[in-house]
Scaffold this motif. Structure first.
Motif, mmCIF file in Angstrom:
data_model
loop_
_atom_site.group_PDB
_atom_site.id
_atom_site.type_symbol
_atom_site.label_atom_id
_atom_site.label_comp_id
_atom_site.label_asym_id
_atom_site.label_seq_id
_atom_site.Cartn_x
_atom_site.Cartn_y
_atom_site.Cartn_z
ATOM 1 N N ILE A 6 -14.514 7.262 -30.088
ATOM 2 C CA ILE A 6 -14.386 7.378 -28.618
ATOM 3 C C ILE A 6 -15.753 7.270 -27.936
ATOM 4 O O ILE A 6 -15.827 7.020 -26.740
ATOM 5 C CB ILE A 6 -13.689 8.710 -28.182
ATOM 6 C CG1 ILE A 6 -14.556 9.924 -28.502
ATOM 7 C CG2 ILE A 6 -12.291 8.807 -28.771
ATOM 8 C CD1 ILE A 6 -14.057 11.223 -27.869
ATOM 9 N N HIS A 7 -16.824 7.463 -28.747
ATOM 10 C CA HIS A 7 -18.177 7.345 -28.186
ATOM 11 C C HIS A 7 -18.803 5.987 -28.538
ATOM 12 O O HIS A 7 -20.017 5.808 -28.359
ATOM 13 C CB HIS A 7 -19.064 8.465 -28.735
ATOM 14 C CG HIS A 7 -18.679 9.832 -28.243
ATOM 15 N ND1 HIS A 7 -19.043 10.320 -27.020
ATOM 16 C CD2 HIS A 7 -17.926 10.807 -28.812
ATOM 17 C CE1 HIS A 7 -18.561 11.548 -26.852
ATOM 18 N NE2 HIS A 7 -17.874 11.868 -27.940
ATOM 19 N N THR A 49 -18.049 1.898 -24.799
ATOM 20 C CA THR A 49 -18.246 2.799 -23.654
ATOM 21 C C THR A 49 -19.229 2.191 -22.638
ATOM 22 O O THR A 49 -19.098 2.429 -21.430
ATOM 23 C CB THR A 49 -18.740 4.179 -24.117
ATOM 24 O OG1 THR A 49 -19.933 4.017 -24.862
ATOM 25 C CG2 THR A 49 -17.695 4.862 -24.966
ATOM 26 N N ALA A 80 -17.135 -0.023 -20.608
ATOM 27 C CA ALA A 80 -16.280 0.776 -19.714
ATOM 28 C C ALA A 80 -17.072 1.219 -18.479
ATOM 29 O O ALA A 80 -16.566 1.171 -17.352
ATOM 30 C CB ALA A 80 -15.731 1.987 -20.465
ATOM 31 N N ARG A 81 -18.311 1.621 -18.688
ATOM 32 C CA ARG A 81 -19.160 2.034 -17.549
ATOM 33 C C ARG A 81 -19.382 0.874 -16.589
ATOM 34 O O ARG A 81 -19.301 1.025 -15.371
ATOM 35 C CB ARG A 81 -20.521 2.525 -18.058
ATOM 36 C CG ARG A 81 -20.516 3.962 -18.469
ATOM 37 C CD ARG A 81 -21.925 4.484 -18.747
ATOM 38 N NE ARG A 81 -21.790 5.588 -19.672
ATOM 39 C CZ ARG A 81 -21.765 5.471 -20.989
ATOM 40 N NH1 ARG A 81 -21.929 4.287 -21.559
ATOM 41 N NH2 ARG A 81 -21.588 6.515 -21.754
ATOM 42 N N ILE A 121 -18.891 8.603 -17.581
ATOM 43 C CA ILE A 121 -17.447 8.494 -17.798
ATOM 44 C C ILE A 121 -16.975 9.630 -18.699
ATOM 45 O O ILE A 121 -17.776 10.221 -19.440
ATOM 46 C CB ILE A 121 -17.047 7.126 -18.418
ATOM 47 C CG1 ILE A 121 -17.784 6.892 -19.729
ATOM 48 C CG2 ILE A 121 -17.241 6.000 -17.428
ATOM 49 C CD1 ILE A 121 -17.342 5.637 -20.466
ATOM 50 N N LEU A 149 -13.558 10.988 -21.190
ATOM 51 C CA LEU A 149 -12.327 10.548 -21.872
ATOM 52 C C LEU A 149 -11.144 11.316 -21.288
ATOM 53 O O LEU A 149 -11.143 12.545 -21.291
ATOM 54 C CB LEU A 149 -12.422 10.826 -23.373
ATOM 55 C CG LEU A 149 -11.228 10.306 -24.181
ATOM 56 C CD1 LEU A 149 -11.342 8.802 -24.414
ATOM 57 C CD2 LEU A 149 -11.101 11.034 -25.516
ATOM 58 N N ASP A 162 -7.298 9.815 -25.891
ATOM 59 C CA ASP A 162 -7.100 8.625 -26.717
ATOM 60 C C ASP A 162 -5.677 8.658 -27.253
ATOM 61 O O ASP A 162 -4.996 9.681 -27.172
ATOM 62 C CB ASP A 162 -8.116 8.564 -27.876
ATOM 63 C CG ASP A 162 -7.851 9.607 -28.954
ATOM 64 O OD1 ASP A 162 -6.678 9.826 -29.319
ATOM 65 O OD2 ASP A 162 -8.828 10.220 -29.452
ATOM 66 N N CYS A 201 -8.516 4.095 -25.983
ATOM 67 C CA CYS A 201 -9.257 5.179 -25.315
ATOM 68 C C CYS A 201 -9.163 4.976 -23.808
ATOM 69 O O CYS A 201 -9.417 3.873 -23.307
ATOM 70 C CB CYS A 201 -10.721 5.137 -25.725
ATOM 71 S SG CYS A 201 -10.975 5.611 -27.438
ATOM 72 N N TYR A 226 -10.792 5.869 -20.440
ATOM 73 C CA TYR A 226 -12.014 6.408 -19.830
ATOM 74 C C TYR A 226 -11.843 6.459 -18.322
ATOM 75 O O TYR A 226 -11.315 5.513 -17.718
ATOM 76 C CB TYR A 226 -13.213 5.520 -20.172
ATOM 77 C CG TYR A 226 -13.491 5.427 -21.659
ATOM 78 C CD1 TYR A 226 -13.991 6.525 -22.361
ATOM 79 C CD2 TYR A 226 -13.261 4.235 -22.350
ATOM 80 C CE1 TYR A 226 -14.244 6.434 -23.733
ATOM 81 C CE2 TYR A 226 -13.515 4.143 -23.707
ATOM 82 C CZ TYR A 226 -13.998 5.243 -24.399
ATOM 83 O OH TYR A 226 -14.238 5.159 -25.749
ATOM 84 N N ILE A 273 -18.697 11.239 -22.011
ATOM 85 C CA ILE A 273 -19.173 10.243 -22.967
ATOM 86 C C ILE A 273 -20.652 9.993 -22.718
ATOM 87 O O ILE A 273 -21.043 9.578 -21.620
ATOM 88 C CB ILE A 273 -18.375 8.926 -22.813
ATOM 89 C CG1 ILE A 273 -16.875 9.197 -22.969
ATOM 90 C CG2 ILE A 273 -18.864 7.892 -23.809
ATOM 91 C CD1 ILE A 273 -16.455 9.781 -24.303
ATOM 92 N N SER A 322 -24.325 8.359 -22.705
ATOM 93 C CA SER A 322 -24.624 6.958 -22.358
ATOM 94 C C SER A 322 -25.079 6.132 -23.547
ATOM 95 O O SER A 322 -24.915 4.930 -23.578
ATOM 96 C CB SER A 322 -25.665 6.914 -21.250
ATOM 97 O OG SER A 322 -26.823 7.580 -21.681
#
Lengths: 257, 387
Positions: free
Chosen positions: A74-75, A80, A83-84, A92, A94, A97, A209, A211, A248, A250
């Protein structure tokens, strides 16, 4: 990892984008093997045969709490980071999941729907990162989208047991998005999507996941019921508690596995 | 608003449906708590329980049902799904196990045990109307569409009394029905739901007037609208019962004495907490109530057979429906002519909470009442020619 301006524009216009490969074959296999181990363990704990357990159950939520490998996943730094970029925020969180195993032959279609309508979240500032753990084909029930339909905003939640959503003339715009294992489909929480039944003889697994912008708040009356409500320890209108809805980092958190 | 299965794993719809079916099939008390799925599994998949289920299916002319082994499998699958949700957040995506059980076990019985969507909609429409004129208009529209000729008895001071009559349709005899369209003013702040919106919850229907008297009126209207044959019907519906019936007390003496009916049917009736039907039946004598005559007993026996279909018993009391909220009492009961045969059966129970917040009726009584109305009309048709 940085998406191009065109890729980000595509996501905002179409509501989804497939990117890959983001996870290599050994890692997807490792995730699947770990999940199989967990299934055996759960079946045993329930006093069920593995066959019956797998026949009945098809969705597992918050695997990050069950195994370090999924917690690391998930990290995942690249996923991620994307996603950002797509959410346009630096922080962000979670939402949850879940792993969905679409079983072979006797699975059903998941009808057209928007995810956000079912979430106890105050604003549609979230996306799903849908990681294919198997090669996903049209025959095995890949994701299908109606590009751009998210721009019409949130609609009433669809009844999965009696949905009759009909796009009429827009049906020709529907895009099926088959992806190899290791690819990730990012889709907006307002995207209209569905999956057809899995007509192959292999299961079709995806680890997803969700986010959200870390500035989203818990809004229980936005949805009728959601399994994560039991994990919320804050008051309505507050940001989600980070023990159950992890922030999460960075740059990933450097798991050694 | 309907008796539909929910897609949400946290819903209790299946449990409530299986409880209602177990009450009907296995004679569980009608006021028992909602069964857990584990309890339902034990009931339905025991040899005795399954046989009772088969017998119930036979009574309602339903077949075929799943074999015991198949039913047991469905229960075990859904139990596994629920346990997995509790223990490690796993589930059967979109409740396909719950759907399978619902379809196999509940769907065949659903239309036998619960009101249909059209009736629910009619009740919802009627309950939403909170003015005298809108209630009268709705009733007039319903009655006229069924072929009733309607006289409005009114003056400037009072809410109108509707005097509706329809000639016999292929049956002998004459039934006078009574009802009222007014309700007490709901104290919304004390209700858990909107009193003007029909709400379905835990096998009960909630709304202002659902028991007194809009619900019973709507049930009878829809039942009669769907019958090809009925005796002659006179329906007297007033609009001031909740303030003591001043206009009805003026009008009913002449109105009722001019009628010659085979049966006089009260606005509603009750079942006890455990489901036992309370049949109020009497004959009006010169000096008060007389017990049911031999003709009325034959009707009571037929009504008892209907109740047995739902696995409930019955008891008979020779009295009028208790509604002495005002000094002068009920104008309908006061003015029944000598020799009148009176019957009170209906859809209410002790939890109905008439005039109180969260007024409600049990959903299961509606189908029974609909069947018993048909039984009443058949009986009237049988005995009227000999009188």
């Amino acid at each position: 990892m940085q998406l191009t301006h065109q890729q980000i524009q595509f996501f905002h216009k179409e509501s989804y984008i497939a990117v890959g490969p983001l996870v290599d074959e050994s890692k997807t296999q490792q995730l699947k093997n770990t999940f199989s181990q967990l299934q055996r363990q759960w079946a045993q704990e329930q006093g069920e045969s593995l066959e019956d357990y797998c026949r009945v159950l098809s969705q597992w939520t918050n695997l990050w709490k069950q195994h370090l490998l999924f917690e690391a996943q998930i990290h995942h730094a690249n996923i991620t980071a994307i996603a950002r970029q797509l959410l346009g925020v630096s922080e962000i969180q979670l939402f949850h999941d879940h792993l969905i195993s679409k079983p072979p032959v006797h699975s059903k279609a998941v009808p057209w729907h928007q995810d956000y309508a079912f979430w106890p979240v105050d604003k549609p500032r979230a996306l799903s990162a849908w990681l294919a753990l198997d090669d996903v084909t049209e025959k095995s029930g890949c994701l299908e989208f109606l590009p751009g339909a998210h721009l019409d905003g949130e609609q009433a939640p669809q009844d999965f047991l009696g949905s009759d959503k009909d796009w009429g003339e827009r049906q020709t715009e529907v895009r099926k998005v088959p992806v190899p294992a290791g690819w990730v489909i990012f889709h907006n929480c307002l995207s209209w999507h569905m999956t057809a039944p899995n007509q192959t003889h292999q299961e079709r697994c995806a680890f997803i996941c969700i986010y959200m912008d870390a500035n989203c708040h818990w809004k229980p009356n936005h949805s009728e019921w959601h399994p994560t409500n039991d994990q919320v320890s804050v008051a309505p209108g507050e940001c989600f508690n980070m023990d159950e809805f992890p922030l999460i980092q960075s740059e990933g958190i450097g798991y050694e596995l | 608003m309907s008796f539909k299965i929910s897609m949400f794993s946290g819903s209790t719809d299946l449990d409530e449906a299986l409880t209602l079916l177990a009450q009907t099939a296995m004679g569980l008390p009608r006021d028992c708590k909602t069964l857990t799925l584990e309890q339902a599994h034990e009931y339905y998949c025991s040899e005795a329980g399954y046989n009772q289920l088969l017998q119930t299916a036979k009574r309602f002319q339903i077949n075929p049902l799943l074999k015991l082994q198949q039913l047991d499998r469905l229960f075990r699958d859904e139990l596994l799904s629920r346990k997995a949700l509790r223990t490690h957040a796993a589930r059967n995506v979109y409740n396909s196990g719950k759907v399978a059980l619902w379809q196999a076990l509940w769907t065949p019985f659903k239309d036998k045990l619960l009101p249909n969507q059209a009736l629910l909609q009619a009740m919802a429409d009627f309950i939403a109307l909170n003015t005298v004129q809108s209630g009268v208009n709705w009733l007039v529209q319903q009655l006229e569409s069924m072929g009733f000729a309607i006289k409005h008895l009114t003056n400037n001071k009072h809410s109108p009394i509707l005097f509706a009559h329809r000639a016999a349709m292929g049956m002998q005899g004459h039934v006078v029905l009574y009802g009222h369209y007014d309700t007490v003013k709901p104290q919304s702040e004390r209700w858990d739901t909107d009193p003007l919106q029909l709400t379905v919850k835990s096998n009960r229907l909630y709304g202002c007037g659902i028991g007194d008297n809009k619900g019973p009126l709507a049930v009878r209207l829809q039942t009669i609208a769907n019958l090809d044959k009925t005796p002659a019907l006179t329906w007297i519906i007033q609009g001031e019962e909740e303030i003591g019936s001043p206009f009805a007390h003026q009008q009913f003496p002449s109105l009722l004495q001019g009628l010659n009916a085979t049966l006089w049917l009260e606005e509603t009736g009750y079942q006890d907490d455990d489901g036992t039907q309370r049949v109020l039946a009497r004959v009006i004598g010169n000096e008060g109530n007389l017990p049911p005559d031999r003709f009325l007993w034959t009707l009571i026996e037929s009504l008892a057979q209907d109740a047995a279909l739902w696995n409930v018993g019955y008891r008979v009391e020779s009295r009028s429906l208790n509604k002495d909220f005002f000094e002068n009492g009920c104008p309908f009961n006061k003015q029944l002519p000598t020799g009148a045969r009176y019957l009170a059966i209906g859809i209410n129970d002790p939890r109905s909470g008439i005039h109180k917040p969260n007024e409600s009726i049990p959903a299961w009584t509606i189908r029974l009442h609909q069947r018993q109305l048909v039984t009443v009309f058949d009986w009237v048709n049988r005995i009227a020619p000999g009188e």
